[in-house]
Design a protein around this motif. Structure first.
Motif, PDB file in Angstrom:
ATOM      1  N   ILE A 268       0.711  -1.535   0.414  1.00 37.35           N
ATOM      2  CA  ILE A 268       0.283  -0.296   0.326  1.00 37.35           C
ATOM      3  C   ILE A 268       0.693   1.190   0.221  1.00 37.35           C
ATOM      4  N   ALA A 269       0.501   2.139  -1.196  1.00 36.31           N
ATOM      5  CA  ALA A 269       1.838   2.896  -1.198  1.00 36.31           C
ATOM      6  C   ALA A 269       1.314   4.560  -1.861  1.00 36.31           C
ATOM      7  N   GLY A 270       2.207   5.325  -2.111  1.00 32.24           N
ATOM      8  CA  GLY A 270       1.336   6.487  -2.413  1.00 32.24           C
ATOM      9  C   GLY A 270       2.706   7.659  -2.415  1.00 32.24           C
ATOM     10  N   GLY A 271       2.739   8.173  -3.231  1.00 30.67           N
ATOM     11  CA  GLY A 271       3.321  10.126  -3.100  1.00 30.67           C
ATOM     12  C   GLY A 271       4.666   9.380  -2.859  1.00 30.67           C
ATOM     13  N   GLY A 272       5.672   8.394  -3.292  1.00 30.55           N
ATOM     14  CA  GLY A 272       6.585   8.295  -3.508  1.00 30.55           C
ATOM     15  C   GLY A 272       7.173   7.823  -2.733  1.00 30.55           C
ATOM     16  N   SER A 273       6.769   7.073  -1.195  1.00 32.80           N
ATOM     17  CA  SER A 273       6.880   5.842  -0.146  1.00 32.80           C
ATOM     18  C   SER A 273       7.046   5.063  -0.547  1.00 32.80           C
ATOM     19  N   GLY A 274       6.325   4.728  -1.486  1.00 28.11           N
ATOM     20  CA  GLY A 274       6.605   3.277  -2.214  1.00 28.11           C
ATOM     21  C   GLY A 274       7.993   2.664  -2.865  1.00 28.11           C
ATOM     22  N   ILE A 275       8.703   3.578  -3.812  1.00 25.98           N
ATOM     23  CA  ILE A 275       9.877   3.456  -4.679  1.00 25.98           C
ATOM     24  C   ILE A 275      10.983   2.179  -3.889  1.00 25.98           C
ATOM     25  N   PRO A 276      10.904   3.337  -3.298  1.00 25.58           N
ATOM     26  CA  PRO A 276      12.211   2.099  -1.622  1.00 25.58           C
ATOM     27  C   PRO A 276      12.452   0.901  -2.141  1.00 25.58           C
ATOM     28  N   ALA A 289       2.190  -7.000  -5.782  1.00 23.36           N
ATOM     29  CA  ALA A 289       1.288  -5.881  -6.141  1.00 23.36           C
ATOM     30  C   ALA A 289       1.089  -4.536  -5.115  1.00 23.36           C
ATOM     31  N   THR A 290       1.074  -3.812  -5.926  1.00 22.92           N
ATOM     32  CA  THR A 290       1.008  -2.435  -5.076  1.00 22.92           C
ATOM     33  C   THR A 290      -0.332  -1.828  -5.650  1.00 22.92           C
ATOM     34  N   GLY A 291      -0.899  -1.591  -4.821  1.00 24.72           N
ATOM     35  CA  GLY A 291      -2.187  -0.214  -5.294  1.00 24.72           C
ATOM     36  C   GLY A 291      -2.398   1.278  -3.539  1.00 24.72           C
ATOM     37  N   ILE A 292      -3.770   1.133  -3.679  1.00 21.60           N
ATOM     38  CA  ILE A 292      -4.097   1.732  -4.534  1.00 21.60           C
ATOM     39  C   ILE A 292      -3.602   3.226  -4.812  1.00 21.60           C
ATOM     40  N   LEU A 293      -2.542   2.983  -6.694  1.00 21.77           N
ATOM     41  CA  LEU A 293      -2.033   5.003  -6.879  1.00 21.77           C
ATOM     42  C   LEU A 293      -2.744   5.265  -8.001  1.00 21.77           C
ATOM     43  N   TYR A 294      -3.193   7.163  -7.321  1.00 25.85           N
ATOM     44  CA  TYR A 294      -3.197   7.911  -8.709  1.00 25.85           C
ATOM     45  C   TYR A 294      -2.508   7.244  -9.436  1.00 25.85           C
ATOM     46  N   TYR A 300       3.292   5.656  -8.891  1.00 29.16           N
ATOM     47  CA  TYR A 300       2.959   4.999  -9.831  1.00 29.16           C
ATOM     48  C   TYR A 300       3.673   3.711 -11.036  1.00 29.16           C
ATOM     49  N   GLN A 301       4.923   6.023 -11.795  1.00 31.33           N
ATOM     50  CA  GLN A 301       5.243   5.357 -12.749  1.00 31.33           C
ATOM     51  C   GLN A 301       6.761   4.358 -12.636  1.00 31.33           C
ATOM     52  N   ALA A 302       6.759   4.181 -11.066  1.00 35.06           N
ATOM     53  CA  ALA A 302       7.927   3.311 -10.829  1.00 35.06           C
ATOM     54  C   ALA A 302       6.492   1.803 -11.172  1.00 35.06           C
ATOM     55  N   ALA A 303       5.907   1.289 -10.353  1.00 30.50           N
ATOM     56  CA  ALA A 303       4.689   0.464 -10.294  1.00 30.50           C
ATOM     57  C   ALA A 303       5.118  -0.317 -11.417  1.00 30.50           C
ATOM     58  N   ARG A 304       4.514   0.880 -12.405  1.00 27.61           N
ATOM     59  CA  ARG A 304       4.609  -0.563 -13.435  1.00 27.61           C
ATOM     60  C   ARG A 304       5.524  -0.716 -14.129  1.00 27.61           C
ATOM     61  N   TYR A 305       6.940   0.045 -14.040  1.00 30.68           N
ATOM     62  CA  TYR A 305       7.881  -1.491 -14.592  1.00 30.68           C
ATOM     63  C   TYR A 305       8.244  -2.626 -13.654  1.00 30.68           C
ATOM     64  N   LEU A 306       7.834  -1.962 -12.305  1.00 24.82           N
ATOM     65  CA  LEU A 306       8.646  -3.370 -11.396  1.00 24.82           C
ATOM     66  C   LEU A 306       7.583  -4.636 -10.360  1.00 24.82           C
ATOM     67  N   VAL A 310      -0.451  -3.591 -10.812  1.00 24.87           N
ATOM     68  CA  VAL A 310      -0.602  -2.391  -9.992  1.00 24.87           C
ATOM     69  C   VAL A 310      -2.480  -2.078 -10.479  1.00 24.87           C
ATOM     70  N   VAL A 311      -2.739  -2.392  -9.386  1.00 27.35           N
ATOM     71  CA  VAL A 311      -4.158  -1.103  -9.119  1.00 27.35           C
ATOM     72  C   VAL A 311      -4.216  -0.033  -8.884  1.00 27.35           C
ATOM     73  N   SER A 312      -4.447   1.084 -10.016  1.00 20.20           N
ATOM     74  CA  SER A 312      -4.717   2.669 -10.465  1.00 20.20           C
ATOM     75  C   SER A 312      -5.923   3.130 -10.069  1.00 20.20           C
ATOM     76  N   SER A 313      -5.993   3.785 -10.017  1.00 16.49           N
ATOM     77  CA  SER A 313      -6.841   4.959  -9.622  1.00 16.49           C
ATOM     78  C   SER A 313      -7.076   5.870 -11.071  1.00 16.49           C
ATOM     79  N   GLN A 314      -7.949   6.991 -11.746  1.00 10.75           N
ATOM     80  CA  GLN A 314      -7.945   7.888 -12.729  1.00 10.75           C
ATOM     81  C   GLN A 314      -7.358   8.822 -11.802  1.00 10.75           C
ATOM     82  N   ALA A 315      -6.808  10.209 -12.005  1.00 10.40           N
ATOM     83  CA  ALA A 315      -5.626  10.607 -11.040  1.00 10.40           C
ATOM     84  C   ALA A 315      -7.308  11.868 -11.293  1.00 10.40           C
TER      85      ALA A 315
END
Lengths: 366, 349
Positions: A268-276, A289-294, A300-306, A310-315
């Motif tokens: 469960i991540a967001g705002g850059g806290s998930g990347i590390p 898996a990760t979510g819920i990311l706007y 979200y950008q990083a999660a797409r490749y890693l 990804v459970v994402s939601s529209q901005a």
């Protein structure tokens, strides 16, 4: 007309021993601009650079400098207009850094090559530009790689050229010296209005420093444009035929392939806290898996490749019940849940709910 | 900060000029001392006063007068001129090949010259024609160019510096073997001299020889000096030199021709002389602390002259009346320098 460019190649064909390697190369460059050649190893970046610096004979076409055909210009004249910085290492005997820089004054000195006071001043000024004045009396063979490249740049600068051609100038340098070198180059280009053509291996740096990018692959220039046009994830991944991993355009960096398989961990991540956390899991080859990311979230950008999923939601919209349901279901299949958030905003309630659920299930790790 | 840097740089600039001046001074003093010593030493002992009278007032006892004017002075001047020529030739070859142990002797250029000169002499003497110095020089030049051609072909195929030198040494052995062979079986009494010459010696020089070598060497060395600018640019490598506007083709041809002319001239008169071409440029560069051609070229000439005067003095006097071949002496002092260069390069590489 295209010849209004300071440096211009018209249908240039380059290659070795009369055998064409790359055809119909068109370069259009103004002073004060940086053009970078990128492309896989052996694609012919160096061949192009060697051809526009007269080390190789052109197989076809014309090179124009300042509306004159380069093939017809005398060597002395070209020397006042074009300077080079090469990759090949030179080991001059008993030459100080200042001596090496001073060779750049060659086109301006008399028949015995003795430096006048004006030449000496320009040598000093060039060394100051690259922050290397203190190296003046050091033996050139005794300085570090980073210092050596700066000295060679100073040599090119004091040649007072209108254009500088550099062949992979940052290849042997560490990160600090790469940045330092390119920053000096960029400043110098804008201040002195010099045109620069260079080849670079570092895509992230190429993206940031170039005004134009040329992609060399196969028989032709595959693509030519601004960094924004070239550095898309799909194109770079295909330019280099990357079969493992990919290029991430938003961060300008390359990523190893994401761990595949059924997600074992939910983040469960967001705002850059998930990347590390993503990086750590990817490194340990744990599919997650990760979510819920706007979709505008940096995570979200990083999660797409890693991430495996990804459970994402529209901005800019509240998270829908459907999305929440999807995230919850996904989370239930995972052994562990990691929450990298410690505060939740109004549009982030769903993530708080997810965390509470995880806690209830007893799968939340700290 | 900047003014401090500037100050220290000005100081180091003054130190450099002082070093250059002292180095030239030192070699000039050595040259003078060795010159006098050489005139003074030999089987017939003469006082300094007598020597001065003979040289400057041109008067004195006849035998002594002849020894000085017909034997010692031409020999000394040849050692000066040819020694200088040899080390300038070595410097040019090192520049050309970007290789600190290139020189006319190790690359087989001297031996090539020796072979052709020997063949030429045997042929002409066999026909009863006297061989003059000009013919010798031309023959030596052709020999140099033939060896040089081989070395160039090999260097194109194998760019390694060690292989280049090995190839040169092989050429040198082949040429020497053939020379020995033809000299041994040539029975003309005139050719007896050939044997001495083929080992290398400054003995038996005439004023006519000195005149010819002065003209050739002066012309070549002056030309080399006026090429110091492109030579300096070439020290950073061919590509940088070309980018600076040097006409590389012409420049390379000139380097080859000039170094061949210089070493051919030496071989024609004194036979092959080993190691001077490598040792002297190296020592000179370290003494001056720079490789700027505009300083190194005259310094090489001076250094070569001093080195050869010194070695000839030893060759002449140590086992007098037996004379050593000049190459044996130059090898004793020169070869260790070559070994030193290689060890040093290993360390810095």
């Amino acid at each position: 007309m295209a010849k209004d460019f300071f440096f211009y190649t018209d249908e240039m064909t380059v290659g070795y021993d009369g055998k064409p390697l790359i055809k119909e190369i068109k370069i259009e460059l103004n002073r004060g601009e940086i053009l970078t050649l990128i492309g896989p190893n052996g694609a012919g970046k160096s061949t192009i650079l060697k051809s526009i610096t007269r080390q190789l004979k052109l197989i076809g076409g014309t090179v124009w400098i300042d509306r004159q055909k380069m093939q017809q210009m005398p060597g002395k004249e070209i020397a006042r207009r074009q300077a080079v910085v090469l990759t090949e290492r030179i080991r001059p005997e008993l030459m100080t850094c200042e001596d090496v820089v001073a060779t750049g004054r060659y086109p301006y000195t008399g028949s015995l090559g003795i430096l006048g006071p004006e030449d000496r001043r320009k040598v000093r000024a060039a060394m100051e530009t690259v922050h290397a004045l203190d190296l003046a009396d050091r033996d050139f063979n005794a300085v570090s790689d980073g210092q050596r490249q700066r000295i060679l740049l100073a040599r090119a600068i004091c040649q007072e050229p209108e254009m500088i051609v550099l062949d992979e100038p940052t290849s042997f340098l560490d990160v600090k010296h790469k940045l330092e070198f390119l920053e000096i180059l960029r400043k110098m280009v804008k201040e002195n209005q010099v045109a620069v053509i260079m080849s670079l291996h570092e895509l992230d740096l190429a993206q940031k420093i170039s005004d134009q990018v040329i992609c060399v692959k196969g028989e032709r220039i595959e693509r030519h444009g601004t960094p924004e046009e070239i550095f898309t994830s799909e194109y770079i991944t295909s330019l280099y035929d990357m079969t493992t991993g990919c290029y991430d355009a938003s961060f300008g960096c390359v990523e190893l392939p994401a761990p595949q398989g059924e997600p074992e961990v939910f983040v469960i991540a967001g705002g850059g806290s998930g990347i590390p956390v993503y990086r750590r899991l990817a490194r340990e080859s744990i599919p997650f898996a990760t979510g819920i990311l706007y979709e505008n979230d940096v995570d979200y950008q990083a999660a797409r490749y890693l991430a495996a999923e990804v459970v994402s939601s529209q901005a800019f919209e509240p998270v829908s019940a459907q999305t929440y349901e999807r995230a919850l279901n996904r989370m239930r299949t995972c052994r562990k849940v990691i929450c990298t958030l410690d505060r939740f905003g109004t549009l982030n309630r769903e993530n708080e709910k997810l965390r509470d659920e995880a806690e209830k299930m007893g799968r939340l790790c700290q | 900060m900047t003014s401090y840097v500037q100050e220290t740089q000005e100081k180091s600039g003054r130190q450099k000029i002082l070093r250059y001046g002292l180095s030239f001074g030192l070699l000039l003093v050595l040259l003078t001392v060795l010159f006098i010593w050489n005139v003074n030493s030999g089987s017939v002992a003469l006082s300094v006063k007598e020597i001065f009278q003979i040289i400057f007032l041109r008067q004195g006892e006849e035998t002594a007068y002849n020894i000085i004017w017909q034997i010692r002075l031409p020999r000394i001047l040849s050692a000066v001129i040819l020694g200088g020529a040899l080390s300038v030739s070595g410097f040019l070859l090192q520049t050309f090949f970007h290789n600190p142990i290139a020189g006319p002797f190790v690359l087989g250029i001297s031996s090539g010259a020796k072979l052709i000169v020997a063949l030429c002499m045997i042929y002409l003497l066999g026909k009863g024609i006297m061989v003059n110095s000009a013919v010798m020089v031309i023959a030596a030049f052709f020999g140099s160019m033939i060896s040089m051609g081989f070395v160039l072909i090999v260097s194109k195929k194998i760019p390694q510096m060690s292989m280049l030198v090995i190839c040169g040494v092989m050429i040198s052995y082949i040429c020497s073997a053939v020379t020995d062979f033809v000299v041994t079986f040539a029975d003309d009494s005139n050719i007896v001299n050939l044997h001495n010459w083929s080992l290398g010696s400054f003995s038996g020089m005439t004023w006519n020889n000195v005149a010819v070598m002065t003209v050739i060497v002066t012309a070549a060395v002056v030309t080399v000096f006026f090429m110091s600018k492109p030579i300096g640019a070439y020290q950073l490598g061919e590509v940088y030199a070309q980018n600076l506007g040097v006409n590389i083709r012409l420049f390379r041809i000139l380097l080859i021709l000039l170094s061949s002319v210089l070493s051919a001239c030496v071989t024609a008169f004194a036979g092959p002389v080993s190691f001077v071409g490598i040792a002297v440029p190296h020592l000179v560069k370290n003494l001056w602390g720079t490789s700027k051609p505009i300083l190194v070229i005259p310094a090489c000439f001076l250094g070569g002259a001093v080195f050869c005067l010194f070695c000839d003095l030893i060759a002449r006097t140590v086992f007098a009346p037996t004379e050593l071949s000049i190459s044996s002496v130059t090898a004793v002092f020169g070869a260790p320098v070559v070994i030193m260069i290689m060890i040093r390069r290993k360390k810095t590489a």
